[in-house]
Design an enzyme around this catalytic site. Structure first.
Site, PDB file in Angstrom:
ATOM      1  N   HIS A 137       0.865  -1.177   0.000  1.00 15.88           N
ATOM      2  CA  HIS A 137       0.000   0.000   0.000  1.00 15.88           C
ATOM      3  C   HIS A 137       0.912   1.241   0.000  1.00 15.88           C
ATOM      4  O   HIS A 137       2.017   1.176   0.535  1.00 15.88           O
ATOM      5  CB  HIS A 137      -0.852  -0.058   1.269  1.00 15.88           C
ATOM      6  CG  HIS A 137      -1.918   0.985   1.382  1.00 15.88           C
ATOM      7  ND1 HIS A 137      -1.671   2.270   1.794  1.00 15.88           N
ATOM      8  CD2 HIS A 137      -3.246   0.919   1.150  1.00 15.88           C
ATOM      9  CE1 HIS A 137      -2.813   2.947   1.824  1.00 15.88           C
ATOM     10  NE2 HIS A 137      -3.784   2.163   1.426  1.00 15.88           N
ATOM     11  N   GLN A 169      -4.952  -5.071   6.677  1.00 19.54           N
ATOM     12  CA  GLN A 169      -5.957  -5.974   6.118  1.00 19.54           C
ATOM     13  C   GLN A 169      -5.993  -7.309   6.837  1.00 19.54           C
ATOM     14  O   GLN A 169      -6.957  -8.070   6.697  1.00 19.54           O
ATOM     15  CB  GLN A 169      -5.653  -6.233   4.625  1.00 19.54           C
ATOM     16  CG  GLN A 169      -5.804  -5.009   3.735  1.00 19.54           C
ATOM     17  CD  GLN A 169      -7.234  -4.522   3.615  1.00 19.54           C
ATOM     18  OE1 GLN A 169      -8.180  -5.295   3.761  1.00 19.54           O
ATOM     19  NE2 GLN A 169      -7.400  -3.239   3.378  1.00 19.54           N
ATOM     20  N   LYS A 217     -10.837  -0.670  10.009  1.00 19.83           N
ATOM     21  CA  LYS A 217     -10.981  -1.819   9.112  1.00 19.83           C
ATOM     22  C   LYS A 217     -11.392  -3.085   9.854  1.00 19.83           C
ATOM     23  O   LYS A 217     -11.513  -4.152   9.249  1.00 19.83           O
ATOM     24  CB  LYS A 217      -9.664  -2.061   8.365  1.00 19.83           C
ATOM     25  CG  LYS A 217      -9.313  -0.947   7.377  1.00 19.83           C
ATOM     26  CD  LYS A 217      -8.150  -1.335   6.479  1.00 19.83           C
ATOM     27  CE  LYS A 217      -7.548  -0.165   5.758  1.00 19.83           C
ATOM     28  NZ  LYS A 217      -8.342   0.305   4.606  1.00 19.83           N
ATOM     29  N   CYS A 220      -4.760   2.757  -3.591  1.00 20.04           N
ATOM     30  CA  CYS A 220      -3.500   3.184  -2.967  1.00 20.04           C
ATOM     31  C   CYS A 220      -2.408   2.145  -3.144  1.00 20.04           C
ATOM     32  O   CYS A 220      -1.626   1.868  -2.219  1.00 20.04           O
ATOM     33  CB  CYS A 220      -3.684   3.487  -1.482  1.00 20.04           C
ATOM     34  SG  CYS A 220      -4.810   4.837  -1.165  1.00 20.04           S
TER      35      CYS A 220
HETATM   36  C1  LIG Z   1      -2.658  -2.942   3.325  1.00 22.82           C
HETATM   37  C2  LIG Z   1      -2.961  -1.570   3.820  1.00 22.82           C
HETATM   38  N1  LIG Z   1      -1.996  -0.845   4.395  1.00 22.82           N
HETATM   39  C3  LIG Z   1      -2.219   0.394   4.875  1.00 22.82           C
HETATM   40  C4  LIG Z   1      -3.460   0.979   4.785  1.00 22.82           C
HETATM   41  C5  LIG Z   1      -3.649   2.356   5.318  1.00 22.82           C
HETATM   42  O1  LIG Z   1      -4.482   2.330   6.431  1.00 22.82           O
HETATM   43  P1  LIG Z   1      -5.134   3.667   7.007  1.00 22.82           P
HETATM   44  O2  LIG Z   1      -5.707   4.411   5.841  1.00 22.82           O
HETATM   45  O3  LIG Z   1      -6.175   3.181   7.939  1.00 22.82           O
HETATM   46  O4  LIG Z   1      -4.049   4.440   7.683  1.00 22.82           O
HETATM   47  C6  LIG Z   1      -4.502   0.245   4.193  1.00 22.82           C
HETATM   48  C7  LIG Z   1      -5.872   0.758   4.069  1.00 22.82           C
HETATM   49  O5  LIG Z   1      -6.205   1.679   3.383  1.00 22.82           O
HETATM   50  C8  LIG Z   1      -4.244  -1.039   3.697  1.00 22.82           C
HETATM   51  O6  LIG Z   1      -5.202  -1.755   3.111  1.00 22.82           O
END
Ligand SMILES: Cc1ncc(COP(=O)(O)O)c(C=O)c1O
Ligand SMILES: Cc1ncc(COP(=O)(O)O)c(C=O)c1O
Lengths: 408, 140, 408, 140
Positions: C123, C203, C226, C366
């Site tokens: 991500h 995730q 999540k 993302c």
């Molecule tokens: C694998 C992964 N890493 C990081 C994130 C970032 O998480 P957050 O937006 O809750 O900070 C997400 C979700 O968007 C994700 O799916």
């Protein structure tokens, strides 16, 4: 006074609870955090029960609703703070906002020998980031002292110090003394000397309508939870020039334009500094808090809190053993009264007051340098807000008198 | 360790009879003056109890082979707790002190009256006293 | 299957709403954010209505209650994630958690020539902070590629790359493909080579019970929103050794021991990294989410989501024009199905599905480098969670088929 | 600017009579093939419309002094919108195009059917067309 306090109180569910075996809660810890009106709580519940979804790049109905509510919250808050959505960056509160100024703006724009001017009245949030940055970048921190008798900044020293300064960071309203600093004068002088200026409005925003454009500051920091909003949210207001000069602080999703494994490019404007899934429910709750406040005249709110502080300070100042710090309620303060008894330890006094239902704060209030200036390590602090009544102030005074008689 | 010295036992019984928490505080306040006092000019970093919102200092020593503590604090409630502790530990063999548990706090129904930081500060103090008693008993 | 999905659905108020002119909401965007059970919403409401106060150094009743609830939340979550309160740092989510590893740990402990190993499956939150750090510190970023057919990491390259690496950062479960990476193998090899290892469990945590001690990773990052928790909160799990090696990131109140104008000293442990007024209501809501999840068998939850993904992927793969990415539902995935139609643009497809009540996500998720590997700039993505039913999956498949007939 | 060329006026009326949003999409899809097409091999950075989730390209020129656009997109809905836009602008004096407002979107009840990013993309496209028309009219 046209505030209808009794009707205002009914908006706050917590105010009808009792503590310490049936005593009515008298909440006098508003400088730490204010209580939340039902409408703010309901706005967040409604979001979670009806529209919860992740925002941006949204196609489906919930995501569109969530995005619309989140961005509408930005508009509402920008308007409330006298600016536009392009100048409002959501943060988790004042602390993150100041860190963003330090790491996003100052780290990229200041270097060895540059001077950051702060004051002895600052909250730790406006001291420690500068110390860490100073260590890394060999920046000089210069400090404007407090005149302890009046609890005000030594403006002579300020004016003598501001000439060769790059950044001036000053608290608008002290969380320990309630002092409202002459920020107009500070901003004008800072601008004249070519310095950028950041005003910590954590304590000011609950008591004054912040007019970012009118103030002409470069940065303003705000915490939602101190102005009837939820925990976990606040904002940095910043001029477009400064936003353009800022480097990313937190990075990840949402703040980028394009990511490849070799290089990433970033969004412009506030988005560049809002990495990751936003504080969606919190932003919605924060905007609802502004909406709730907008029903009332902020001038009257301020006068009301100030009157309670003045009355309280005058009444307890004459009690045996009590020292009141600064001059609460004089001039333009924010409803805060800090005091100590000479033999009852602050913590025990707070405990005895709690037994009567009175919630007051004790400690260094994250302002150890200011307390050092007074030669103390903690104070008892009561802080009033729109829902407090003269009856509560009088009950507080009477209970304090009783405690002093019994334990003093 | 339910057998406390008679003077402490008496105080415990006095406390048990009291239902008003404010009255319990008052009794603690009165006890403050009965501590085996460590005067302020003997307070230093070495005898300071950490993890307390207030300044609190304790000195432990042996007198004729028996444990003896003196204490001082800027908060009377803390000093009251010290006075009770003096009654619990002074005049005992240091080995015995090293094994004491401060159950008198619960017996006196004081637990709920103390703020978390007071409670914590008291436990830190008691631990310090036991540590010093251990050292003193090893030095014997 | 002993999950009682109908009864589970009743815990989520939003699931009974309708969208697009009376269509039942079929929420298939769980990888973006999950819905919240009533108990989580209620826990926050209760906090605001009954116990709201600022935490720590608390004497009065509300502050004591708020502190107790906030710290109990930390205990609950630490236990749920297989660690202790001394190893759990609250953040606003995974993004802040990874930034904290980058700026708090890596910036203080890595230097020119050190290698950070990431993967093409990351991500943006696990790419951009390393790029910014690499620029500042002349660190090398090495990337493990994805085998596009299977949607898995090229473990041969991983093993060939890990030898001289200082830090390995890998996503536990892909948010685009649902792939669960062989993190045991990754952690073991990383440790053997002397590297620290960070696992992005954003995730994974909704689908597996994270056992931080058992995993033997150095850092694990989690987002509350999540996994049925509120927005604006998450955590970093970190070993005590690593926490001790970390330098402050955000600074201000609460994280300090003592502040003077000359110098400040800091708290030890998690507190050092939790500056300012905490996300109090959010932490309480997050803990309630863990409590809600703890009523269910996480293995069954996982099998349920996986079965829905497998069925969906198998059924839509054969529809005309549809390409499914990776192998959803095979092995140990997390209930995510990414796909595209060859002539209906992803965004329009999402819009047409929305008209039928189906909430699915569209975009780069993302994870632009991963999508680049597949030669696409966006995908349609459905992602299942515990409250989704086989009936919903079938309705989705049928509606997609209908859309393709009409617009394909 | 309620007077649109007859072919566009007809389409607007067709759309107004439709109540099922899916049918409106279908009609847009059908219109996609009627755009004055800009073939994929003529797509480049220079004629790309920014701020669109999809690839969208527009070329504008004068033919016998009148404005003429061609367009292409990877999303049929976008291409459908382009086809309608062609009907609205092609064959007019460039000065006239420079002053047009895309009110046909609302007249067709399309506004609510578009996602925010489609809506945004369309507005960007229309602005680009007007800008080019302005340039072309100045060059006259
Ligand atoms: C694998 C992964 N890493 C990081 C994130 C970032 O998480 P957050 O937006 O809750 O900070 C997400 C979700 O968007 C994700 O799916
Ligand atoms: C003057 C001042 N500045 C900064 C802060 C820090 O705000 P927060 O804890 O909401 O980040 C506070 C409140 O604690 C404050 O009173």
């Amino acid at each position: 006074m046209s505030l209808d306090i009794e009707s205002i109180r009914r908006d706050f569910p917590i105010l009808s609870r009792t503590v310490s075996g049936g005593k009515s809660l008298v909440y006098l810890d508003n400088a730490a955090t204010t209580q939340k009106p039902q409408s703010v709580i309901d706005a967040m519940t409604r979001y979670y029960e009806q529209s919860n979804a992740n925002v941006h790049r949204a196609v489906h109905t919930l995501a569109a609703e969530a995005t619309e509510q989140y961005e509408a919250a930005r508009d509402t808050l920008a308007e409330w703070f006298g600016t536009t959505r392009d100048n409002l960056i959501f943060t988790s509160g004042t602390t993150e906002a100041i860190n963003l100024v330090a790491w996003g703006w100052a780290r990229a724009n200041l270097g060895a020998g540059d001077v950051v001017l702060i004051t002895e009245m600052e909250h730790h949030a406006d001291i420690v980031p500068w110390q860490l940055l100073a260590e890394e970048k060999q920046i000089e921190i210069r400090v404007v002292p407090v005149i302890t008798e009046s609890g005000t900044l030594d403006m002579d020293v300020f004016h003598a110090s501001v000439d060769d300064v790059s950044l001036v960071c000053v608290v608008h309203t002290s969380n320990v003394l309630g002092t409202r600093n002459p920020i107009e004068e500070i901003i004008t002088a800072s601008k004249k000397s070519g310095a950028k200026v950041m005003i910590d409005c954590a304590q000011a925003a609950p008591h004054h309508r912040i007019d970012f454009k009118g103030m002409d500051a470069d940065f303003v920091t705000i915490s939602g939870h101190k102005m009837c909003g939820p925990t976990g949210i606040g904002c940095l207001l910043a001029t477009s020039d400064c936003i353009n000069q800022m480097q990313p602080f937190m990075s990840g999703g949402d703040m980028i334009e394009q990511v490849t494994m070799e290089k990433s490019t970033f969004q412009s404007g506030p988005a560049k500094f809002e990495a990751g899934t936003p504080k969606i429910a919190e932003a919605i709750g924060f905007a609802e808090a502004a909406r709730w406040l907008s029903q009332h005249d902020m001038g009257e709110l301020h006068a009301h809190c100030n009157a309670l502080a003045k009355h309280t300070s005058e009444s307890i100042r004459v009690l045996p053993g009590i020292t009141v710090y600064g001059e609460p309620g004089s001039g333009d303060g924010s409803g805060v009264v800090s005091f100590l008894h000479d033999s009852i330890h602050a913590e025990d006094l707070a405990r005895f007051m709690d037994a009567g239902g009175f919630a007051m704060r004790t400690g260094h209030h994250c302002a150890q340098p200011l307390l050092d200036a007074y030669g103390v390590t903690s104070t008892n602090r009561v802080s009033f807000y729109i829902y407090n009544t003269m009856g509560e102030a009088n009950a507080f005074i009477a209970h304090l008198e009783h405690i002093i008689e019994r334990f003093g | 360790m339910s057998e406390w010295p008679k003077p402490l036992q008496d105080i415990i019984e006095e406390f048990v009879d009291v239902f008003d928490p404010m009255e319990r505080y008052e009794m603690l306040f009165e006890l403050a003056s009965e501590v085996n006092e460590l005067p302020v000019d003997e307070w230093n970093e070495g005898n300071r109890i950490h993890g307390c919102q207030s300044e609190a200092h304790v000195e432990c020593s042996l007198q004729d082979g028996l444990f003896f503590m003196r204490g001082g604090a800027d908060a009377q409630i803390v000093q009251g707790l010290m006075a009770i502790t003096c009654l619990a530990v002074n005049g005992r063999a240091p080995k015995e002190v090293a094994n004491l548990e401060p159950t008198f706090i619960e017996q006196m129904n004081l637990k709920a009256s103390l703020t978390p930081s007071r409670s914590n500060g008291f436990l830190n103090m008691f631990k310090r006293i036991k540590d010093e008693a251990t050292l003193l008993s090893e030095g014997e």
